[in-house]
Scaffold this motif. Structure first.
Motif, PDB file in Angstrom:
ATOM      1  N   GLN A  63       0.811  -1.219   0.000  1.00 41.96           N
ATOM      2  CA  GLN A  63       0.000   0.000   0.000  1.00 41.96           C
ATOM      3  C   GLN A  63       0.843   1.268   0.000  1.00 41.96           C
ATOM      4  O   GLN A  63       0.475   2.253  -0.636  1.00 41.96           O
ATOM      5  N   ASP A  64       1.950   1.259   0.728  1.00 41.62           N
ATOM      6  CA  ASP A  64       2.724   2.481   0.907  1.00 41.62           C
ATOM      7  C   ASP A  64       3.844   2.661  -0.112  1.00 41.62           C
ATOM      8  O   ASP A  64       4.321   3.778  -0.306  1.00 41.62           O
ATOM      9  N   ILE A  65       4.281   1.581  -0.743  1.00 40.31           N
ATOM     10  CA  ILE A  65       5.414   1.688  -1.668  1.00 40.31           C
ATOM     11  C   ILE A  65       5.050   1.229  -3.078  1.00 40.31           C
ATOM     12  O   ILE A  65       5.190   1.977  -4.038  1.00 40.31           O
ATOM     13  N   LEU A  66       4.578  -0.019  -3.198  1.00 42.98           N
ATOM     14  CA  LEU A  66       4.365  -0.570  -4.542  1.00 42.98           C
ATOM     15  C   LEU A  66       3.165   0.048  -5.262  1.00 42.98           C
ATOM     16  O   LEU A  66       3.261   0.364  -6.451  1.00 42.98           O
ATOM     17  N   THR A  67       2.036   0.196  -4.568  1.00 37.87           N
ATOM     18  CA  THR A  67       0.850   0.751  -5.221  1.00 37.87           C
ATOM     19  C   THR A  67       1.103   2.166  -5.739  1.00 37.87           C
ATOM     20  O   THR A  67       0.764   2.458  -6.884  1.00 37.87           O
ATOM     21  N   PRO A  68       1.716   3.063  -4.951  1.00 42.31           N
ATOM     22  CA  PRO A  68       2.023   4.390  -5.516  1.00 42.31           C
ATOM     23  C   PRO A  68       2.986   4.324  -6.707  1.00 42.31           C
ATOM     24  O   PRO A  68       2.833   5.067  -7.672  1.00 42.31           O
ATOM     25  N   LEU A  69       3.974   3.418  -6.631  1.00 40.68           N
ATOM     26  CA  LEU A  69       4.904   3.292  -7.763  1.00 40.68           C
ATOM     27  C   LEU A  69       4.185   2.783  -9.006  1.00 40.68           C
ATOM     28  O   LEU A  69       4.412   3.275 -10.112  1.00 40.68           O
ATOM     29  N   LEU A  70       3.310   1.787  -8.821  1.00 38.50           N
ATOM     30  CA  LEU A  70       2.540   1.290  -9.961  1.00 38.50           C
ATOM     31  C   LEU A  70       1.595   2.373 -10.477  1.00 38.50           C
ATOM     32  O   LEU A  70       1.330   2.460 -11.672  1.00 38.50           O
ATOM     33  N   GLY A  71       1.084   3.211  -9.579  1.00 37.34           N
ATOM     34  CA  GLY A  71       0.223   4.321  -9.977  1.00 37.34           C
ATOM     35  C   GLY A  71       0.963   5.330 -10.827  1.00 37.34           C
ATOM     36  O   GLY A  71       0.401   5.902 -11.763  1.00 37.34           O
ATOM     37  N   VAL A  72       2.255   5.552 -10.525  1.00 39.02           N
ATOM     38  CA  VAL A  72       3.062   6.489 -11.326  1.00 39.02           C
ATOM     39  C   VAL A  72       3.240   5.939 -12.737  1.00 39.02           C
ATOM     40  O   VAL A  72       3.085   6.660 -13.720  1.00 39.02           O
ATOM     41  N   TYR A  74     -13.348  -3.011  -6.497  1.00 41.01           N
ATOM     42  CA  TYR A  74     -12.481  -4.055  -7.016  1.00 41.01           C
ATOM     43  C   TYR A  74     -11.011  -3.659  -6.959  1.00 41.01           C
ATOM     44  O   TYR A  74     -10.127  -4.514  -7.029  1.00 41.01           O
ATOM     45  N   GLY A  75     -10.711  -2.395  -6.798  1.00 38.29           N
ATOM     46  CA  GLY A  75      -9.320  -1.961  -6.611  1.00 38.29           C
ATOM     47  C   GLY A  75      -8.735  -2.523  -5.332  1.00 38.29           C
ATOM     48  O   GLY A  75      -7.564  -2.918  -5.288  1.00 38.29           O
ATOM     49  N   ASN A  76      -9.553  -2.578  -4.268  1.00 44.78           N
ATOM     50  CA  ASN A  76      -9.091  -3.191  -3.022  1.00 44.78           C
ATOM     51  C   ASN A  76      -8.827  -4.682  -3.213  1.00 44.78           C
ATOM     52  O   ASN A  76      -7.903  -5.243  -2.622  1.00 44.78           O
ATOM     53  N   PHE A  77      -9.648  -5.329  -4.048  1.00 44.83           N
ATOM     54  CA  PHE A  77      -9.421  -6.741  -4.347  1.00 44.83           C
ATOM     55  C   PHE A  77      -8.101  -6.930  -5.091  1.00 44.83           C
ATOM     56  O   PHE A  77      -7.331  -7.837  -4.780  1.00 44.83           O
ATOM     57  N   ILE A  78      -7.838  -6.070  -6.061  1.00 39.69           N
ATOM     58  CA  ILE A  78      -6.564  -6.147  -6.789  1.00 39.69           C
ATOM     59  C   ILE A  78      -5.401  -5.957  -5.817  1.00 39.69           C
ATOM     60  O   ILE A  78      -4.392  -6.680  -5.882  1.00 39.69           O
ATOM     61  N   THR A  79      -5.535  -5.014  -4.887  1.00 42.13           N
ATOM     62  CA  THR A  79      -4.496  -4.787  -3.883  1.00 42.13           C
ATOM     63  C   THR A  79      -4.308  -6.028  -3.012  1.00 42.13           C
ATOM     64  O   THR A  79      -3.179  -6.410  -2.701  1.00 42.13           O
ATOM     65  N   ALA A  80      -5.408  -6.680  -2.620  1.00 45.20           N
ATOM     66  CA  ALA A  80      -5.314  -7.899  -1.808  1.00 45.20           C
ATOM     67  C   ALA A  80      -4.625  -9.020  -2.578  1.00 45.20           C
ATOM     68  O   ALA A  80      -3.826  -9.780  -2.007  1.00 45.20           O
ATOM     69  N   VAL A  81      -4.924  -9.134  -3.877  1.00 52.47           N
ATOM     70  CA  VAL A  81      -4.268 -10.157  -4.700  1.00 52.47           C
ATOM     71  C   VAL A  81      -2.769  -9.880  -4.793  1.00 52.47           C
ATOM     72  O   VAL A  81      -1.941 -10.792  -4.672  1.00 52.47           O
ATOM     73  N   ILE A  82      -2.414  -8.609  -4.975  1.00 50.13           N
ATOM     74  CA  ILE A  82      -0.990  -8.249  -5.030  1.00 50.13           C
ATOM     75  C   ILE A  82      -0.330  -8.563  -3.692  1.00 50.13           C
ATOM     76  O   ILE A  82       0.781  -9.113  -3.651  1.00 50.13           O
ATOM     77  N   ASN A  83      -1.016  -8.230  -2.570  1.00 49.31           N
ATOM     78  CA  ASN A  83      -0.479  -8.575  -1.246  1.00 49.31           C
ATOM     79  C   ASN A  83      -0.235 -10.073  -1.128  1.00 49.31           C
ATOM     80  O   ASN A  83       0.803 -10.512  -0.634  1.00 49.31           O
TER      81      ASN A  83
END
Length: 145
Positions: A42-51, A75-84
């Motif tokens: 949430q704090d590192i990878l998601t913002p980097l992927l967002g960039v 469904y964005g939270n689901f994608i985040t959970a899958v990435i986690n």
């Protein structure tokens, strides 16, 4: 009812067994590890992927219907959970692989065969001490090696 017998006595015996305590420690450490991986995502990878992708997954939603009370699928939270999950599984895989490799190295060091202490008698083929000059079985004189 005597102390240590009955339902509660069995429960106490069960809960104090070593493998139950090990499992409890594993669950606690696993929860802490999950928090670390979630923060990494949430704090590192998601913002980097967002960039790079231009999208932050946590804000991806679909509204089903119209109005203020319409259900919203996040469904964005689901994608985040899958990435986690994938990150956690990958890190655990790497840890287990490393631990297995170290364990195999330790086993190989332990399994190193000891130097032989006996040899075969060239005459009667029985096992004799390496430093023997005469076979104790056939009494043949042995050559010095």
């Amino acid at each position: 009812m005597s102390k240590g017998n009955g339902f509660f006595g069995e429960f106490k015996k069960f809960i104090l067994r070593g493998n139950v305590m090990d499992m409890a420690v594993g669950v606690i450490v696993g929860g802490a590890f999950t928090a670390i991986v979630t923060s990494l995502n949430q704090d590192i990878l998601t913002p980097l992927l967002g960039v790079f992708g231009g999208t932050d997954f946590s804000h991806l939603t679909v509204t089903l219907g119209s109005g203020e009370t319409a259900p919203v699928l996040t469904y964005g939270n689901f994608i985040t959970a899958v990435i986690n999950f994938l990150i956690t599984a990958f890190v655990i895989f790497c840890l287990v692989k490393t631990i297995n490799k170290l364990s195999d190295r330790m086993k190989r060091k332990e399994e190193t065969p000891a130097a032989p202490t006996t040899k075969k008698c060239p005459f009667c083929k029985s096992d004799i001490a390496l430093d023997a000059t005469r076979c104790p079985h056939c009494t043949s004189q042995l050559e010095e090696n």
